[in-house]
Design an enzyme around this catalytic site. Structure first.
Site, PDB file in Angstrom:
ATOM      1  N   SER A 115       0.726  -1.253   0.076  1.00  0.00           N
ATOM      2  CA  SER A 115      -0.071   0.000   0.042  1.00  0.00           C
ATOM      3  C   SER A 115       0.960   1.416  -0.046  1.00  0.00           C
ATOM      4  O   SER A 115       1.980   1.383   0.341  1.00  0.00           O
ATOM      5  CB  SER A 115      -0.912  -0.048   1.184  1.00  0.00           C
ATOM      6  N   TYR A 139      -2.181   0.755   9.741  1.00  0.00           N
ATOM      7  CA  TYR A 139      -2.460   0.044   8.827  1.00  0.00           C
ATOM      8  C   TYR A 139      -1.164  -0.055   7.804  1.00  0.00           C
ATOM      9  O   TYR A 139      -0.543  -0.983   7.307  1.00  0.00           O
ATOM     10  CB  TYR A 139      -3.609   0.469   7.933  1.00  0.00           C
ATOM     11  N   LYS A 143       1.714  -3.037   6.476  1.00  0.00           N
ATOM     12  CA  LYS A 143       2.106  -3.194   5.201  1.00  0.00           C
ATOM     13  C   LYS A 143       3.656  -3.020   4.947  1.00  0.00           C
ATOM     14  O   LYS A 143       4.279  -3.617   4.231  1.00  0.00           O
ATOM     15  CB  LYS A 143       1.434  -2.388   4.235  1.00  0.00           C
ATOM     16  N   HIS A 189     -14.884   4.377   2.006  1.00  0.00           N
ATOM     17  CA  HIS A 189     -14.142   4.726   0.991  1.00  0.00           C
ATOM     18  C   HIS A 189     -14.726   6.053   0.308  1.00  0.00           C
ATOM     19  O   HIS A 189     -15.905   5.978   0.159  1.00  0.00           O
ATOM     20  CB  HIS A 189     -13.770   3.745  -0.117  1.00  0.00           C
TER      21      HIS A 189
END
Ligand code: UFG
Length: 317
Positions: A115, A139, A143, A189
């Site tokens: 990401s 998050y 990643k 989103h």
């Protein structure tokens, strides 16, 4: 080629399953359906309903597999700020289990869903893969740790791997079973939220005082079909002992207000909005430099923001 697609019932994973199945790849899906949907699994595809936290289920899913496409994981910036331990457990520990089971059965190829959140807010825009990782949320940290873990696995065990750093994935894909689209609950989103906005429940604009021309955050949106096409190119060019990192975006940035304006044009009415506080963990601007994917993978995105918005609109009508 037999591909294990972890997270194959989610938004991006299910699109990968559909496109790759149509191209003749043999597919097994491993998914616990915690955020995905079992009804997206096409007939003729092997489906192991299991978790990355359960090595026995991973081992079952890896039977006769040549390569792993690893989409499974928790992926919401806001949620990760509230539940960092959950993100570490599912994303980091889950991937560790997957790599360990791959090692045991001799699977040595992986394409991983990384990401842009690994970069945080870099000094230089557009962002190159060489930018230093400094995530602004848990998050992104998970990643980045996984990218490092895969790099280490490649050096130690010679696996061939690619980490694909997604910017903002959007759009939808129509197939014989209907639309494969974002079906998150709750939906966080921007594009689906903008298209579902009503006068009674208007979409919130998280911050209008960011250091950008119109004060709202800027993101780089890439169509989910273009994204999966890049995965297939990455898969086909994996090289033993090599771990490559590629940005996948469009190379263009759109502010939240520009997305609202484009969506208003697509719907034919002014989308109602509500100016709100900044969301924790958000960087101001993320735009990809996609030169490396263009050159090494011979990939270029072909579906622009209007297609992403119109496909999403069709999928929720
Ligand atoms: N936003 C709003 N209102 C909303 C939803 C979002 O104003 O209702 C804003 C956000 O604050 C952000 C932008 O719209 O500035 C895009 O937000 P999204 O939630 O759509 O996406 P994110 O940029 O937070 O994250 C996405 C993926 C991550 C990935 C990241 C990389 O969810 O997995 O893009 O760019 F890491």
């Amino acid at each position: 080629m037999h591909v294990l697609i972890t997270g194959g019932t989610g938004y991006i994973g299910s699109t990968a399953v559909e496109i790759m199945r149509n191209q003749g790849y043999e597919i097994t899906i491993l998914d616990d359906c915690s955020t995905g949907h079992a009804d997206s699994v096409p007939q003729g595809v092997r489906f192991v309903q299991g978790s990355l936290l359960n090595p026995v289920e991973i081992c079952d899913a890896l039977a006769d597999v040549d390569v792993v496409m690893h989409f499974a994981g928790k992926s919401l910036v806001g949620e990760s700020v509230e539940k960092p331990d959950l993100y570490k457990r599912v994303n980091v520990d889950g991937t560790r289990n997957l790599l360990d089971e791959m090692s045991k059965v001799g699977v040595k190829k992986m394409v991983f869903s990384s990401s842009a959140a690994t970069y945080g807010q870099p000094q230089e825009i557009p962002i190159k893969e060489s930018a230093i990782g400094a995530p602004t949320n848990p998050y992104g940290s998970t990643k980045l740790v996984i990218d490092q873990m895969i790099g280490e696995e490649s050096r130690r065990r010679g696996i061939a791997a690619a980490s694909l750093r997604y910017f903002n994935v959007a759009g939808a894909m129509h197939c014989e079973r209907g639309w494969l689209a974002e079906r998150h609950d709750p939906e966080t989103h921007l594009i689906p939220n903008v298209l579902r906005s009503t006068a009674i429940d208007p979409v919130k604009i998280f911050g209008n005082d960011w250091p950008t021309p119109d004060g709202t955050c800027i993101r780089d949106y890439v169509h989910v079909i273009d994204l999966i096409e890049a995965h297939i190119k990455a898969l086909e060019t994996l090289t033993d002992n090599h771990h490559e990192i590629y940005n996948l975006g469009s190379g263009d940035g759109f502010s939240v207000r520009q997305i609202v304006d484009a969506a208003s044009k697509a719907t034919g009415y002014a989308i109602p909005t509500l100016d709100s506080a900044r969301r924790d963990g958000d960087p101001a601007i993320l735009i990809a430099d996609i030169t490396k994917a263009r050159k090494h993978l011979d990939w270029r995105p072909t579906r622009g923001i209007d297609v992403m918005i119109s496909d999403t609109l069709e999928s929720i009508r």
